[in-house]
Scaffold this active site. Structure first.
Site, PDB file in Angstrom:
ATOM      1  N   VAL A 179      77.318  32.018 -71.923  1.00 28.67           N
ATOM      2  CA  VAL A 179      77.801  32.186 -73.294  1.00 28.67           C
ATOM      3  C   VAL A 179      76.639  32.454 -74.236  1.00 28.67           C
ATOM      4  CG1 VAL A 179      79.001  31.080 -75.214  1.00 28.67           C
ATOM      5  CG2 VAL A 179      79.860  30.801 -72.891  1.00 28.67           C
ATOM      6  N   ASP A 180      75.551  31.701 -74.082  1.00 33.96           N
ATOM      7  CA  ASP A 180      74.356  31.947 -74.897  1.00 33.96           C
ATOM      8  C   ASP A 180      73.840  33.362 -74.686  1.00 33.96           C
ATOM      9  OD1 ASP A 180      73.965  29.641 -76.360  1.00 33.96           O
ATOM     10  OD2 ASP A 180      72.746  28.669 -74.837  1.00 33.96           O
ATOM     11  N   LEU A 181      73.714  33.775 -73.433  1.00 32.63           N
ATOM     12  CA  LEU A 181      73.163  35.093 -73.130  1.00 32.63           C
ATOM     13  C   LEU A 181      74.051  36.209 -73.676  1.00 32.63           C
ATOM     14  CD1 LEU A 181      72.057  34.391 -69.447  1.00 32.63           C
ATOM     15  CD2 LEU A 181      70.556  34.675 -71.424  1.00 32.63           C
ATOM     16  N   GLY A 184      73.743  36.434 -77.416  1.00 33.37           N
ATOM     17  CA  GLY A 184      72.526  37.146 -77.798  1.00 33.37           C
ATOM     18  C   GLY A 184      72.691  38.652 -77.677  1.00 33.37           C
TER      19      GLY A 184
END
Length: 408
Positions: A179-181, A184
């Site tokens: 989810v973070d990647l 981004g």
């Protein structure tokens, strides 16, 4: 991005050469966004707190001579500045820096910049052409808007975890902070769209990207299947909810991933395995039938494929247009000839480490260079140079700020 930079761009520069990015973010989603822009040639200035810097500097092991492998993996192609924004002098430096840049990336809690005095009116007055990207956990609306965002929690809340893992097991997170990647990546995409809009309008804008929105969007076909039918989704292990056979199988020497995407491929696989009778079997002849009878086809293939060597099966299938691949470990994947051919492992020169290996950018441009591979900065490594370049501070000014512990 100035008109001079636009006119002077060439194939010897990155696609985003001349773009100036102030990256105030930390941990992963924001830094990943900044790294993507830096990989494409933007000048990215990463600003951290002098007291420890980005949280990921301490995330380990593993460490390389005290430097976190995690931090090293998401902060290349940036210059490092350390400023204490909790001090009045630090906020003054930020107020002077922001108008010098094309893009601002931040992932503070919603409202943090407003509390510091950097609200929409301030940006409209002092930095009207700035594209300011805010990456938060839950966005600016809703009861959870003020909560911090954590990839692991969002994988759980969004339903992503509920569709990963063994069929008869517990919900499972993805192996990296997906989810973070993805957030981004979404942010980098939205920033570039806002920059294109700026060419037409002459104005910057606020860009909002949240982990929550991204995690919901990542439900993709599974989420749309629920919206179409009203039925909740379950887990299929390594299988696919709407395609079969499309999962992993054990060979004599390891596992393979087999992806039969259509009926023509299934017919060919049936022939190759010596079971042409499957082609006209009403329970197997169409993909819809195989999905409804996935236990049958998976059971048949499990019994047959366990007798093959993986390389033997892979060669056979690939020669006949059937998608298949070995289930590799990370070590095996990074040692592949294909990984080397695509130059996906870099050797980067570092101020402290000398050289270290790191994953490369997957973005391959064929009109501008892809060779900008500067090491992630040490904490405050470029503070003096950046503040001298952008704010014209003297050695005396810098010394005074250091004595007050405003900068490092």
């Amino acid at each position: 991005m100035s008109s001079d930079n636009q006119a002077g761009s060439s194939t010897e520069e990155g696609a985003l050469a001349g773009l100036k990015v102030l990256d105030l973010s930390r941990v992963l989603a924001g830094p990943w966004c900044g790294q993507l822009l830096g990989d494409l040639g933007a000048e990215v200035i990463k600003v951290e707190s002098p007291s420890g810097g980005d949280d990921t500097r301490a995330w380990g092991p593993p460490f390389l001579e005290g430097e976190s492998a995690y931090f090293l993996g998401c902060n290349r192609n940036k210059q490092g500045v350390a400023i204490d924004f909790s001090s009045p002098e630090g906020k003054q430096l930020l107020a002077k820096l922001i108008p010098q840049f094309d893009v601002l990336i931040e992932n503070f809690k919603s409202g943090t910049l407003d509390k510091w005095g950097f609200d929409s009116e301030w940006f409209d007055k002092h930095a009207p052409t700035l594209v300011r990207c805010s990456i938060t956990g839950y966005g600016s609306a809703g009861a959870q808007s003020g909560l911090p965002g954590y990839d692991f929690i969002l994988q759980a809340e969004s339903g992503l975890m509920s569709i990963a893992g063994a069929t008869d097991g517990d919900p499972t997170k993805y192996g990296v902070a997906i989810v973070d990647l993805a957030t981004g990546m979404m942010a980098a995409n939205a920033i570039q769209a806002a920059l294109l809009a700026r060419y037409r309008t002459g104005k910057g804008q606020a860009v909002e990207v949240s982990l929550f929105d991204t995690s919901i969007a990542l439900l993709a076909n599974v989420g749309n299947s629920h919206l179409a039918t009203g039925k909740d989704s379950g887990r299929y292990g390594n299988g696919h909810p709407t395609i079969a056979p499309y999962t992993t199988y054990r060979c004599r020497d390891g596992m393979v991933a087999l992806a039969v995407g259509n009926d023509k491929q299934f017919a060919k696989l049936s022939q190759l395995l010596g079971h042409e009778e499957w082609i006209d079997n009403e329970r197997l002849k169409t993909n819809s039938a195989r999905v409804q009878n996935r236990e049958l086809i998976d059971g048949l293939l499990t019994e047959i494929l366990k007798n093959y060597l993986s390389v033997e099966l892979i060669d056979l299938c690939r020669a006949n247009g059937i998608p298949i691949g070995r289930v590799n470990t990370v070590k095996q994947a990074l040692a592949l000839e294909q990984t080397a051919a695509k130059e996906m492992v870099l050797e980067i020169a570092h101020t402290k480490l000398g050289k270290f290996k790191s994953l490369a950018s997957p973005l391959k441009m064929h009109g501008t260079v892809n060779t900008k591979n500067n090491a992630p900065p040490m904490l405050g490594e470029h503070t003096d140079a950046v503040l001298q370049k952008y704010l014209g501070l003297s050695d005396g000014d810098l010394s005074d700020l250091k004595n007050k512990k405003v900068i490092h």
